[in-house]
Each structure stands twice: as structure tokens, then as C-alpha cells.
Design an enzyme around this catalytic site. Structure first.
Site, PDB file in Angstrom:
ATOM      1  N   ARG A  96       0.820  -1.218   0.000  1.00 23.37           N
ATOM      2  CA  ARG A  96       0.000   0.000   0.000  1.00 23.37           C
ATOM      3  C   ARG A  96       0.856   1.271   0.000  1.00 23.37           C
ATOM      4  O   ARG A  96       0.513   2.250   0.660  1.00 23.37           O
ATOM      5  CB  ARG A  96      -0.912   0.035   1.237  1.00 23.37           C
ATOM      6  CG  ARG A  96      -2.009  -0.996   1.218  1.00 23.37           C
ATOM      7  CD  ARG A  96      -3.095  -0.604   0.215  1.00 23.37           C
ATOM      8  NE  ARG A  96      -4.155  -1.583   0.213  1.00 23.37           N
ATOM      9  CZ  ARG A  96      -5.235  -1.496   0.969  1.00 23.37           C
ATOM     10  NH1 ARG A  96      -5.410  -0.472   1.766  1.00 23.37           N
ATOM     11  NH2 ARG A  96      -6.137  -2.434   0.909  1.00 23.37           N
ATOM     12  N   ARG A 143      -4.036   6.324   0.766  1.00 24.53           N
ATOM     13  CA  ARG A 143      -4.670   7.492   1.374  1.00 24.53           C
ATOM     14  C   ARG A 143      -3.764   8.341   2.248  1.00 24.53           C
ATOM     15  O   ARG A 143      -4.092   9.471   2.572  1.00 24.53           O
ATOM     16  CB  ARG A 143      -5.885   7.036   2.181  1.00 24.53           C
ATOM     17  CG  ARG A 143      -7.070   6.748   1.296  1.00 24.53           C
ATOM     18  CD  ARG A 143      -8.151   6.099   2.069  1.00 24.53           C
ATOM     19  NE  ARG A 143      -7.635   4.862   2.644  1.00 24.53           N
ATOM     20  CZ  ARG A 143      -8.388   3.940   3.220  1.00 24.53           C
ATOM     21  NH1 ARG A 143      -9.678   4.138   3.355  1.00 24.53           N
ATOM     22  NH2 ARG A 143      -7.859   2.840   3.692  1.00 24.53           N
ATOM     23  N   ARG A 149      -8.674  11.085  -5.356  1.00 27.37           N
ATOM     24  CA  ARG A 149      -9.813  10.330  -4.834  1.00 27.37           C
ATOM     25  C   ARG A 149     -11.053  11.207  -4.653  1.00 27.37           C
ATOM     26  O   ARG A 149     -12.168  10.688  -4.640  1.00 27.37           O
ATOM     27  CB  ARG A 149      -9.350   9.701  -3.524  1.00 27.37           C
ATOM     28  CG  ARG A 149     -10.139   8.634  -2.962  1.00 27.37           C
ATOM     29  CD  ARG A 149     -10.245   7.388  -3.784  1.00 27.37           C
ATOM     30  NE  ARG A 149     -11.055   6.489  -2.993  1.00 27.37           N
ATOM     31  CZ  ARG A 149     -12.379   6.583  -2.891  1.00 27.37           C
ATOM     32  NH1 ARG A 149     -13.031   7.478  -3.585  1.00 27.37           N
ATOM     33  NH2 ARG A 149     -13.045   5.765  -2.100  1.00 27.37           N
ATOM     34  N   ASP A 162      -6.671  -3.646  -7.284  1.00 20.89           N
ATOM     35  CA  ASP A 162      -7.161  -4.234  -6.036  1.00 20.89           C
ATOM     36  C   ASP A 162      -7.366  -5.732  -6.191  1.00 20.89           C
ATOM     37  O   ASP A 162      -7.694  -6.231  -7.267  1.00 20.89           O
ATOM     38  CB  ASP A 162      -8.456  -3.563  -5.571  1.00 20.89           C
ATOM     39  CG  ASP A 162      -8.733  -3.862  -4.113  1.00 20.89           C
ATOM     40  OD1 ASP A 162      -7.954  -3.395  -3.261  1.00 20.89           O
ATOM     41  OD2 ASP A 162      -9.695  -4.593  -3.812  1.00 20.89           O
ATOM     42  N   TYR A 206     -13.745 -13.220   1.102  1.00 24.07           N
ATOM     43  CA  TYR A 206     -14.499 -12.004   0.767  1.00 24.07           C
ATOM     44  C   TYR A 206     -15.830 -12.338   0.117  1.00 24.07           C
ATOM     45  O   TYR A 206     -16.854 -11.720   0.388  1.00 24.07           O
ATOM     46  CB  TYR A 206     -13.696 -11.099  -0.164  1.00 24.07           C
ATOM     47  CG  TYR A 206     -12.768 -10.189   0.591  1.00 24.07           C
ATOM     48  CD1 TYR A 206     -13.277  -9.128   1.338  1.00 24.07           C
ATOM     49  CD2 TYR A 206     -11.406 -10.386   0.592  1.00 24.07           C
ATOM     50  CE1 TYR A 206     -12.443  -8.293   2.054  1.00 24.07           C
ATOM     51  CE2 TYR A 206     -10.551  -9.562   1.305  1.00 24.07           C
ATOM     52  CZ  TYR A 206     -11.082  -8.520   2.036  1.00 24.07           C
ATOM     53  OH  TYR A 206     -10.267  -7.702   2.759  1.00 24.07           O
TER      54      TYR A 206
HETATM   55  O1  CP3 Z   1       0.074  -1.954  -2.400  1.00 18.57           O
HETATM   56  C1  CP3 Z   1      -0.237  -1.082  -3.228  1.00 18.57           C
HETATM   57  O2  CP3 Z   1       0.085   0.119  -3.108  1.00 18.57           O
HETATM   58  C2  CP3 Z   1      -1.004  -1.490  -4.472  1.00 18.57           C
HETATM   59  C3  CP3 Z   1      -2.406  -1.356  -4.423  1.00 18.57           C
HETATM   60  C4  CP3 Z   1      -3.254  -2.306  -3.601  1.00 18.57           C
HETATM   61  C5  CP3 Z   1      -4.541  -1.929  -3.104  1.00 18.57           C
HETATM   62  N1  CP3 Z   1      -5.134  -3.017  -2.563  1.00 18.57           N
HETATM   63  C6  CP3 Z   1      -5.111  -0.578  -3.216  1.00 18.57           C
HETATM   64  C7  CP3 Z   1      -6.259  -0.220  -2.384  1.00 18.57           C
HETATM   65  C8  CP3 Z   1      -3.069  -3.640  -3.260  1.00 18.57           C
HETATM   66  C9  CP3 Z   1      -1.851  -4.534  -3.482  1.00 18.57           C
HETATM   67  C10 CP3 Z   1      -4.252  -4.078  -2.625  1.00 18.57           C
HETATM   68  C11 CP3 Z   1      -4.464  -5.467  -2.180  1.00 18.57           C
HETATM   69  C12 CP3 Z   1      -5.613  -5.745  -1.327  1.00 18.57           C
HETATM   70  N2  CP3 Z   1      -6.897  -5.299  -1.466  1.00 18.57           N
HETATM   71  C13 CP3 Z   1      -5.589  -6.642  -0.245  1.00 18.57           C
HETATM   72  C14 CP3 Z   1      -4.399  -7.441   0.174  1.00 18.57           C
HETATM   73  C15 CP3 Z   1      -3.519  -6.611   1.017  1.00 18.57           C
HETATM   74  C16 CP3 Z   1      -3.985  -6.530   2.400  1.00 18.57           C
HETATM   75  O3  CP3 Z   1      -4.306  -5.403   2.832  1.00 18.57           O
HETATM   76  O4  CP3 Z   1      -4.021  -7.571   3.050  1.00 18.57           O
HETATM   77  C17 CP3 Z   1      -6.877  -6.699   0.307  1.00 18.57           C
HETATM   78  C18 CP3 Z   1      -7.292  -7.501   1.503  1.00 18.57           C
HETATM   79  C19 CP3 Z   1      -7.685  -5.853  -0.489  1.00 18.57           C
HETATM   80  C20 CP3 Z   1      -9.145  -5.616  -0.337  1.00 18.57           C
HETATM   81  C21 CP3 Z   1      -9.420  -4.224   0.023  1.00 18.57           C
HETATM   82  N3  CP3 Z   1      -9.319  -3.165  -0.851  1.00 18.57           N
HETATM   83  C22 CP3 Z   1      -9.836  -3.724   1.267  1.00 18.57           C
HETATM   84  C23 CP3 Z   1     -10.067  -4.569   2.493  1.00 18.57           C
HETATM   85  C24 CP3 Z   1     -10.008  -2.360   1.118  1.00 18.57           C
HETATM   86  C25 CP3 Z   1     -10.599  -1.415   2.133  1.00 18.57           C
HETATM   87  C26 CP3 Z   1      -9.680  -1.127   3.239  1.00 18.57           C
HETATM   88  C27 CP3 Z   1      -8.927   0.117   2.947  1.00 18.57           C
HETATM   89  O5  CP3 Z   1      -7.751   0.151   3.299  1.00 18.57           O
HETATM   90  O6  CP3 Z   1      -9.526   1.043   2.395  1.00 18.57           O
HETATM   91  C28 CP3 Z   1      -9.617  -2.010  -0.202  1.00 18.57           C
HETATM   92  C29 CP3 Z   1      -9.588  -0.681  -0.797  1.00 18.57           C
HETATM   93  C30 CP3 Z   1      -8.242  -0.217  -1.316  1.00 18.57           C
HETATM   94  N4  CP3 Z   1      -7.355  -0.983  -2.022  1.00 18.57           N
HETATM   95  C31 CP3 Z   1      -7.721   1.101  -1.208  1.00 18.57           C
HETATM   96  C32 CP3 Z   1      -6.488   1.106  -1.880  1.00 18.57           C
HETATM   97  C33 CP3 Z   1      -5.566   2.284  -2.095  1.00 18.57           C
HETATM   98  C34 CP3 Z   1      -8.424   2.274  -0.556  1.00 18.57           C
HETATM   99  C35 CP3 Z   1      -9.475   2.758  -1.443  1.00 18.57           C
HETATM  100  C36 CP3 Z   1      -9.883   4.171  -1.112  1.00 18.57           C
HETATM  101  O7  CP3 Z   1      -9.243   5.103  -1.622  1.00 18.57           O
HETATM  102  O8  CP3 Z   1     -10.848   4.341  -0.361  1.00 18.57           O
END
Ligand code: CP3
Length: 352
Positions: free
Chosen positions: A28, A32, A41, A77, A153
Site C-alpha cells: 500500500r 490514502r 480520490r 485491487d 471475501y
Molecule cells: O500496495 C499497493 O500500493 C497497491 C495497491 C493495492 C490496493 N489493494 C489498493 C487499495 C493492493 C496490493 C491491494 C491489495 C488488497 N486489497 C488486499 C491485500 C492486502 C492486504 O491489505 O491484506 C486486500 C485484503 C484488499 C481488499 C481491500 N481493498 C480492502 C479490504 C479495502 C478497504 C480497506 C482500505 O484500506 O480502504 C480495499 C480498498 C483499497 N485498495 C484502497 C487502496 C488504495 C483504498 C481505497 C480508497 O481510496 O478508499
């Protein structure tokens, strides 16, 4: 000069080759906690950002421009492959993803297996654009979820605490579980293969929530499917196999595959590496919450992690999980500098 000497440190470390310093990237690393991300965003939804190659490229490159990280990870994602499978996907502000939960065999049988070249063409275009922008200087990581984490999920409809619905389907409906895991493995293997064809130079498989299982259940219900996914891309590019709360599953996860095993902070990284064996690399394992603390705490933790591994080739520095949204940017910059500086110094001192 042989070929390996021309490779960037991140890829050398994936192959357990010596590097001038310990490479670092952060899960990540684009998100944000960055004002540039928050500004984008405001104008676009998260899914719009993922699905527009120009925006996804810009976001992928944000941390590359800001910090001296050693790898980029494609902005996308884990849940995106669910849409072309026929599942509606929504990201609600402050709540994370919401999916209509899947419970029975009828719904499982309706899940579609698709061609990523058609249904996820935006992702493959982003990969090609990012590779062009990076111009061979920084390696690009592609990723997918592992079948279990995606199944959780789908079944829970979002994040879960105890994975009761997932486990209940696993225990009560073996045929349904196997059909679901087979479909997910095929879809994820195709997604990873397409990313490799489009140009990613390494893969990370996120099994973020598999730590809720016992070793016996992991071996029986999950390992064969994770292995199937990893087998389809191994030997093409290095694979990092990541999970959290998985100290007791480490050896089994290695059996499922991965050139590098990713670990969170709940186990000492040296102990984790000894457990999986030195014939694979290790990635991790700073607690992301440490980045909310003062710089001297960050420095102390960086030193502790690097000292414990004694410059053994094959370590990729990372957090134990993603960067938290309220992390100060200056702490991320400092972390990257500290890892590079201190790991270089350790190597020089060793030569003296
Ligand atoms: O790592 C990176 O910078 C690359 C981008 C990336 C995102 N999600 C962007 C994202 C990667 C590799 C992921 C993987 C991901 N997505 C995982 C595995 C990693 C982990 O955290 O265990 C999981 C479980 C997800 C599912 C997911 N997507 C969740 C649970 C959420 C909500 C929680 C949160 O942090 O907002 C997301 C949304 C998400 N994925 C955001 C980002 C930048 C936030 C979206 C927003 O701007 O609101």
C-alpha cells in the site's frame, strides 16, 4: 559483467543474490496517506481510478517519485477479478469493500471463468504504461489474492473477524468448497499469467486472511489451490507469497510455493526465515504502526530487523502489512533512507 550484476537489487534479492543494500518497497505504498492520492480520490471513485490506465499509472508512480523505493506495485485491487466472475463489487467510504455474499452451490455454479485479456484489459494496459514510464529502472510487481482470501471475501461479503461463514461452507459442503476454490484458482492463475505477459517482473500473492486457519485445515482445504495458482507463474518471474498471522503456517505456505515468503510482525523475522528455510527469501516485517511513532523508534526497529538477519542475501524489507492511512509521509521517506543507509553500512563493516 554477468547478467545478475545488471539486475536491480529487488530482483537480485528475490533470487537470494547479494545486493549492495537491502531493497525496500511497502505494501500500500500508494494510498490514502498521500495528499496527491486523496486529491485524485476526491475526483474519482476507487474503482474508476483502478479502471482508468492513465490514473492507475499516475498513482502507481506516486511513491516512486516521492521515495527511493526499490520496486513499484501496480495500483489495482485484490477484488477486481470478482466483477468479471459475475459478482457486484462496491467500495463504501470508510467501510471498505462490500460484496453480495455467496452462500450456496447454485451461486458458486454461476461464477464465470473469464479471459483477463478481455475483462481486465485496463489492468494490462496500466502495466504496459507503467513499464514504459519506469524505463527499466525500477522493477514492477503484479499481484493477486490467493484463493482462500478471495473466497473469504465472497462468502462473508467483506472483511470478517472470525470467518464463520467461510469455515462453515468449507466444513459442511466439501463439493461446493472445492468447486469454488477450483474456479478461483483458475481465474487467479489466468490473471497472474496475463500480468506476466503484460510485463510485470515479479508477483505477490496476498493470502492476507489465511492466518485464521489451523495448519491441518490449511493443508487440506487451501494448500493445493494456492499451489495451483503459484505453479502457473513460477519460473517465469519470482513469486512472493504473503499472509498475516501465519507463523504456524509458514512451512506449509512454502510448500504451496513462492521464491520469497512475506511475514507480518507477529513473529521475529529471523525465526520465520529459519522456519521456512534459507532456500527461499524472506520479506517483511516492520509493524506498520511503528511508522506512527517517533523517528528514533523507527530507527531502532529498522536496526533490530536488519541486525537480526546479518546481511544474508534474500531479504526484502517491507512492512508486515499495508501502510496505514494516517501514516506521516515524512516517516515513510525516513524509513526508506534508514533501510538503505544502515544496510549498506552493515555490508561495509562486514568486509572490514
Ligand atoms: O500496495 C499497493 O500500493 C497497491 C495497491 C493495492 C490496493 N489493494 C489498493 C487499495 C493492493 C496490493 C491491494 C491489495 C488488497 N486489497 C488486499 C491485500 C492486502 C492486504 O491489505 O491484506 C486486500 C485484503 C484488499 C481488499 C481491500 N481493498 C480492502 C479490504 C479495502 C478497504 C480497506 C482500505 O484500506 O480502504 C480495499 C480498498 C483499497 N485498495 C484502497 C487502496 C488504495 C483504498 C481505497 C480508497 O481510496 O478508499
Amino acid at each position: 559483467m554477468n547478467r545478475s550484476e545488471t539486475q536491480p537489487p529487488f530482483l537480485l534479492a528475490c533470487h537470494r543474490k547479494p545486493t549492495p543494500y537491502t531493497p525496500i518497497w511497502l505494501m500500500r505504498q500508494a494510498g490514502r496517506y498521500m495528499k496527491e492520492y486523496r486529491a485524485l480520490r476526491k475526483r474519482y471513485s476507487f474503482l474508476e481510478m483502478c479502471k482508468t490506465p492513465e490514473i492507475a499509472t499516475e498513482v502507481t508512480l506516486l511513491p516512486i517519485k516521492k521515495f527511493k523505493v526499490d520496486a513499484a506495485i501496480i495500483f489495482s485491487d485484490l477484488l477486481l477479478p470478482l466483477e468479471p466472475m459475475g459478482v457486484s463489487l462496491e467500495y463504501r467510504k470508510g467501510e471498505g469493500p462490500a460484496i453480495h455474499p455467496l452462500r450456496g452451490e447454485k451461486e458458486i455454479s454461476r461464477l464465470r471463468i473469464f479471459h483477463p485479456e478481455e475483462s481486465l484489459s485496463f489492468l494490462l494496459r496500466t502495466i504496459r504504461m507503467v513499464r514504459r514510464e519506469l524505463n527499466g529502472k525500477i522493477p514492477l510487481i503484479g499481484f493477486s489474492g490467493a484463493p482462500f482470501t478471495l473466497a473469504s471475501y465472497l462468502i462473508e461479503g467483506g472483511h470478517s473477524t472470525h470467518y464463520v461463514m467461510t469455515k462453515s461452507l468449507m466444513y459442511r459442503n466439501r463439493t461446493g468448497w472445492d468447486t469454488l476454490m477450483e474456479k478461483l484458482s483458475e481465474v487467479l492463475a489466468r490473471c497472474l499469467h496475463a500480468q506476466v505477459e503484460a510485463g510485470v517482473q515479479a508477483i505477490q500473492v496476498f493470502d492476507s486472511w489465511v492466518g485464521c486457519l489451523s495448519p491441518k485445515d490449511y493443508e487440506e482445504f487451501v494448500l493445493p489451490y494456492s499451489k495451483r495458482v503459484i505453479d502457473r507463474v513460477k519460473h517465469k518471474v519470482p513469486v512472493i507469497h504473503f499472509a498475516t498471522s501465519h507463523a504456524t503456517l509458514l512451512r506449509l505456505m512454502k510448500k504451496a510455493g513462492g521464491d520469497v515468503i512475506g511475514v507480518d510482525w507477529r513473529i521475529e523475522i529471523g525465526e520465520a526465515w529459519a522456519r521456512v528455510g534459507y532456500d527461499v527469501g524472506i520479506q517483511g516485517n516492520l509493524d506498520p504502526a511503528v511508522l506512527l511513532g517517533p523517528l528514533d523508534l523507527i530507527k531502532k526497529e529498522v536496526k533490530r530487523i536488519l541486525d537480526s538477519l546479518k546481511t544474508r542475501p534474500g531479504h526484502i524489507f517491507n512492512l508486515g502489512h499495508g501502510v496505514l492511512p494516517n501514516t506521516p509521509v515524512k516517516n515513510v521517506a525516513a524509513l526508506v533512507e534508514m533501510v538503505h543507509e544502515y544496510s549498506s553500512a552493515l555490508r561495509i563493516n562486514k568486509e572490514d
